[in-house]
Scaffold this motif. Structure first.
Motif, short mmCIF file in Angstrom:
data_model
loop_
_atom_site.label_atom_id
_atom_site.label_comp_id
_atom_site.label_asym_id
_atom_site.label_seq_id
_atom_site.Cartn_x
_atom_site.Cartn_y
_atom_site.Cartn_z
N LEU A 67 36.40 -5.80 51.10
CA LEU A 67 35.01 -5.75 50.67
C LEU A 67 34.19 -6.89 51.27
O LEU A 67 32.96 -6.88 51.16
CB LEU A 67 34.93 -5.78 49.15
CG LEU A 67 35.63 -4.61 48.44
CD1 LEU A 67 35.37 -4.67 46.94
CD2 LEU A 67 35.21 -3.27 49.01
N ARG A 68 34.84 -7.84 51.88
CA ARG A 68 34.14 -8.94 52.55
C ARG A 68 34.19 -8.81 54.07
O ARG A 68 33.34 -9.35 54.77
CB ARG A 68 34.78 -10.28 52.14
CG ARG A 68 34.67 -10.59 50.65
CD ARG A 68 33.26 -10.98 50.25
NE ARG A 68 33.20 -11.42 48.86
CZ ARG A 68 32.12 -11.93 48.29
NH1 ARG A 68 31.00 -12.06 48.99
NH2 ARG A 68 32.13 -12.29 47.02
N LEU A 69 35.19 -8.08 54.58
CA LEU A 69 35.33 -7.91 56.03
C LEU A 69 34.36 -6.87 56.56
O LEU A 69 33.97 -5.94 55.85
CB LEU A 69 36.75 -7.47 56.37
CG LEU A 69 37.87 -8.52 56.25
CD1 LEU A 69 39.22 -7.84 56.46
CD2 LEU A 69 37.68 -9.63 57.27
N ASP A 70 34.00 -7.03 57.83
CA ASP A 70 33.27 -6.00 58.55
C ASP A 70 34.31 -5.05 59.14
O ASP A 70 35.07 -5.42 60.03
CB ASP A 70 32.43 -6.64 59.67
CG ASP A 70 31.61 -5.62 60.45
OD1 ASP A 70 31.79 -4.39 60.22
OD2 ASP A 70 30.81 -6.03 61.30
N TRP A 71 34.37 -3.82 58.63
CA TRP A 71 35.40 -2.89 59.10
C TRP A 71 35.26 -2.61 60.59
O TRP A 71 36.24 -2.29 61.25
CB TRP A 71 35.33 -1.60 58.30
CG TRP A 71 35.65 -1.75 56.84
CD1 TRP A 71 35.96 -2.91 56.18
CD2 TRP A 71 35.68 -0.72 55.86
NE1 TRP A 71 36.19 -2.67 54.86
CE2 TRP A 71 36.03 -1.33 54.62
CE3 TRP A 71 35.44 0.65 55.89
CZ2 TRP A 71 36.14 -0.60 53.45
CZ3 TRP A 71 35.57 1.39 54.72
CH2 TRP A 71 35.90 0.76 53.51
#
Length: 927
Positions: free
Chosen positions: A465-469
């Protein structure tokens, strides 16, 4: 040295049969015979098995096994023509003298001319003559290093393996070897155990190294394993020239699995034995699809008590991946397999696909997806590279397929918050790759293994939820997003989880109502925009019911997302002990038009689904338009309004159990006239009556004559004065009263706010105005029998199931989203109203036949009286008739009908009024 090809083994088998066709004497040539037998499969007998193994039998005498390959094969040999049944019984007689890890998976008895193989795992027997050995070679694939059995997730060996690894984990942890180092160490051991049973290592190579190169007290095992890990990370041409030959025989593995230098662990006798016990299992039978989750659960002793409750079954994973991509690919394969050029293009297309699981855990979704794609690729290779030798039989060529396999683990991407499951996911994909390579090898006759590991899965340890997929896998490369994100209700998130979702939900109105899983939908939708990417998630059914729909799906629809397949509510569980069961849905969505749209419905949520082709799948997972129900303060139809019960806010000082009430009145008898029955939702359903001080009309002078009552009133005032809420503090000025008094003067219809969704009908009923309703008991004052009939019907329950909220798996009846939005019948004749009232009274009469039974008893699906069920069925027909329908085939069809009605009502110029009569007043009540 890689295993021989099946063609080479077959050639050797034919020569072996010719050479030994006339031998008869056990004493003279048996040992030479079996040495030659192992040579057929490219194995040096001395390396894996021994002759004349001494064991102590049950009768206390010594026995001597003709040949024993510990954990794999026991051979009993007789002279030509001797009784093979007796030989089999003799072999079984040796079992009590063997350790558990030494017990064989097969018994082979022979008299030179005949072979009889007993597979103890499959409980099967195979008889054949020496001359037919070449026709039965596949039975001995385990000798050659080929997997000869299907890997089954239900196989008990999965649980046994996890339990044995759990014991080793605990023993290592007790020595102080903990944390990251322990996790990596165990993952490495898992790989080695798997490797020696699947042809990556030679048969029993790892176990032999431990038994032969380390002392029984285990004191040198830790340092030896450190050297061993270093060897697996070293190319053969970079190793020391004078390296121990047993170590030097191990292959170069690499793949970053053995790259990190770990501090040596310290072992003792018990720990060494525990590792050897792990070696004693046949790890080729382990399913990477579920073992990772089982393996993860061994880290938690509490979770280990329910081994099997912590993995997602293969059956449930296939419910997602088949409609997401697999069925379409299989269908396309069927269309092009007759055209070689198109089939080769299709094969290449498979290589271009990539998959992301942004909550991958131990990688079970990725593993099953990869396995199914490899099985599809194998079918492609069969078509492209199978030659027809005669009119009857298709025989595979001895083909070097390593250059023909396109698919690889680097097509799979995952994000996992915790390091250990992320490592397991990576290894599980490697293990699956090797299992599939073995299957290809067996199919085409030439052994194929991707060692050293040059290609790796892309498993990222991080917060999804914090990473840029897009940084994990570029959007232009991505094909599918899938998985099973964590289930946490909106009210049960931790502070860290709430912070994570707040960052994702920024700009979405009322996002505080959304469950944790909804954040993955939002992140996926952001990646799907203007692409052909397709996504599917397993979720709790709450995101497609009640108030969450108006928040989440209103936003998703505005982003262009549309549902193209869905499984309606079913029970998500597995076949292992300690079952974990949650009511779930699966939702597949994309930002492009996808046809056909498939809706999977369940008559029994524990059973199998049947699919229907839908025109459109709405956010409520029905075949209907994308209509969303929004909460309203007033009903859309002209019906009595519903209110919540009263709120004491008393710190428990005004409420009594029956025992407390009797004790209080014995000391304060004047209070009897001021005590009234008190019911909340739970008490109403289970006949659990409480009591309360109801001092609404109590004169001050009378209150002064009741000192014990005054004590309780003072305690209420004190409690309210200390409240952080200003409104509650204000109510401290009137401590004799509930903070909210919504009690009707007369009888009322009670609807519990929370009740089990397992019940077919809502447990509702009338209560006397003397009974004070608590806040979680909603009430309709002066409700008519007609109102009771409609609200107790299956028609209303269908609307409840869709629009109410959820508290865990229980229905959370909503005034704003359920009662106030319910489309009552559009027209109503006196005859129809009378029919509903009569049917409703019949339901009440049926209940009255069981005065000692609670509503919980009466409406339990297992104990519901037939007379009550019959009365409800009649009521359902009467209510259906008021809607002008008698032919609803499913709940989904009812809901679709109600949504059409809802749309008409809310689109009218008078949205708060439905056409038809205002429901009449109640004529009869239950006593």
């Amino acid at each position: 040295m890689p295993p021989l090809s099946w063609n080479e083994i077959k050639s050797r088998a034919l020569a072996f049969s010719r050479e030994w066709a006339d031998e008869a004497s056990e004493d003279a040539e048996a040992k030479t015979f079996w040495n030659a037998f192992f040579h057929v499969f490219g194995i040096e007998r001395r390396r894996v098995a021994s002759f004349e193994q001494r064991v102590n039998k049950l009768d206390g005498r010594d026995g001597y096994i003709d040949l024993l390959w510990k954990g794999m094969l026991l051979i009993e040999h007789k002279s030509r023509g001797k009784d093979l049944d007796r030989a089999h019984q003799q072999a079984l007689g040796y079992f009590p003298g063997l350790k558990e890890r030494e017990l064989p998976r097969c018994i082979l008895v022979s008299d030179f001319a005949r072979f009889r193989l007993y597979d103890l795992e499959e409980d099967s027997r195979h008889d054949f003559a020496l001359k037919d050995l070449h026709k039965n070679l596949r039975l001995f694939g385990f000798i050659a290093g080929y997997q000869t059995h299907a890997v089954r997730e239900q196989d008990p060996v999965n649980i046994k393996a996890a339990e044995r690894m759990g014991r080793l984990h605990d023993l290592m942890k007790e020595t102080g070897y903990v944390g990251h180092a322990l996790e990596v160490y165990l993952v490495r051991l898992l790989f080695c155990l798997f490797a020696e049973d699947t042809g990556i290592f030679q048969q029993q190579q790892f176990q032999d190294f431990i038994e032969q190169r380390t002392g029984e007290d285990g004191s040198d095992l830790g340092p030896q394993l450190s050297v061993f890990f270093h060897i697996l990370n070293s190319p053969e041409d970079h190793r020391l020239k004078n390296l121990d030959e047993q170590l030097a025989a191990f292959p170069f593995v690499n793949g970053r699995l053995f790259e990190e230098v770990l501090s040596p662990a310290s072992f003792d006798t018990v720990m060494r034995q525990s590792l050897l016990d792990c070696c004693g299992l046949d790890w080729s039978r382990i399913s990477p699809a579920i073992f990772g989750s089982l393996f993860q659960s061994i880290m938690d002793k509490q979770a280990r008590r329910n081994l099997g409750a912590h993995y997602t079954s293969e059956q449930n994973i296939l419910k997602l991946i088949r409609p997401l991509f697999l069925d379409r690919l299989r269908e396309e394969f069927g269309k092009v397999k007759g055209n070689r050029k198109k089939l080769e293009e299709f094969h290449q297309q498979l290589r271009s696909l990539s998959f992301l699981d942004p909550a991958c855990g131990c990688g079970n979704f990725l593993v099953i997806a990869y396995r199914e794609l490899r099985l599809l690729e194998l079918d492609i290779l069969r078509v492209l590279h199978t030659s027809v030798r005669n009119e009857v039989e298709k025989v595979q060529q001895s083909l070097d397929v390593r250059g023909l396999i396109r698919l690889n683990v680097d097509q799979f991407f995952g994000i996992e918050l915790e390091e250990f499951p992320a490592q397991i996911a990576q290894v599980a994909l490697w293990l699956t790759d090797h299992q599939m390579n073995q299957q290809v090898s067996e199919e085409f006759g030439l052994y194929f293994a991707r060692i050293p590991l040059k290609t790796s899965p892309n498993i990222i340890c991080g917060n999804a939820l914090r990473l840029d997929w897009n940084e994990v896998v570029p959007v232009e490369r991505l094909s599918y997003i899938m998985g099973n994100p964590p289930f946490v209700g909106a009210k049960f998130m931790s502070e860290a989880q709430r912070a994570d979702v707040n960052a994702v939900f920024a700009g979405i109105k009322n996002a505080g109502l959304l469950d944790f899983v909804a954040a993955w939908y939002v992140k996926a939708a952001q990646m799907l925009r203007n692409t052909a990417i397709r996504c599917a998630f397993v979720s709790t059914n709450s995101i497609c019911q009640g108030e969450q729909v108006s928040v989440l799906w209103n936003w998703l629809l505005s982003q262009g997302c549309r549902i193209f397949f869905a499984h309606r509510t079913f029970q998500w569980n597995n076949e292992a002990r300690g079952k974990a069961a949650v009511h779930c849905v699966i939702v597949g969505f994309a930002c492009e038009e996808v046809q056909p749209k498939l809706l999977f419905e369940y008559e029994d949520i524990r059973g199998e689904a049947h699919s229907i082709q839908a025109k459109n799948i709405s956010p409520y997972l029905i075949d209907g338009p994308d209509i969303i129900v929004y909460g309203r303060m007033k009903p859309i139809c002209l019906v009595q309004e519903i209110v919540n019960g009263s709120i004491p806010a008393d710190g428990g000082n005004l409420i009594f159990t029956p025992e407390e009430k009797d004790e209080f009145l014995s000391a304060e008898p004047l209070a009897a006239k001021w005590i009234r029955p008190y019911l909340g939702a739970e008490g109403f359903i289970h006949n659990d009556l409480r009591y309360c001080l109801w001092l609404v009309d109590c004169p001050p002078d009378e209150l002064q004559r009741m000192p014990l009552v005054l004590e309780r009133v003072k305690a209420v005032r004190c409690m309210r004065q200390q409240s952080p809420k200003e409104a509650t503090k204000e109510k401290a000025n009137i401590p004799t009263l509930f903070t909210e008094n919504r009690q009707p003067d007369g009888d009322y219809l009670a609807i519990p706010r929370t009740s089990s969704e397992n019940r077919q009908y809502l447990p509702i009923g009338y209560l006397s105005g003397e009974v004070v309703a608590a806040n979680d008991l909603q009430l309709v004052p002066s409700a008519s029998l007609y109102s009771l009939g409609v609200l107790a019907s299956i028609m209303h329950k269908a609307w409840v199931n869709i629009t109410s909220g959820r508290l865990k798996n229980d229905i959370r009846y909503s005034v704003k989203f359920t009662y106030n939005t319910f489309p009552w019948p559009p027209s109503l004749s006196d005859k129809q109203q009378q029919a509903v009232e009569v049917a409703a009274q019949t339901v009440l009469n049926a209940r009255a036949q069981f005065p000692d039974s609670s509503l919980a008893d009466l409406y339990d699906p297992l104990t519901m009286p037939p007379v009550l069920l019959k009365a409800h069925r009649a009521l359902d027909k009467a209510v259906d008739a008021t809607y002008g329908r008698r032919d609803f085939k499913s709940e989904a069809e009812r809901v679709a009908f109600l949504f059409d009605l809802y749309q008409k009502y809310t689109a009218s110029l008078l949205p708060l009024a439905a056409k038809g009569k205002k429901p009449g007043r109640r004529k009869k009540a239950d006593g």
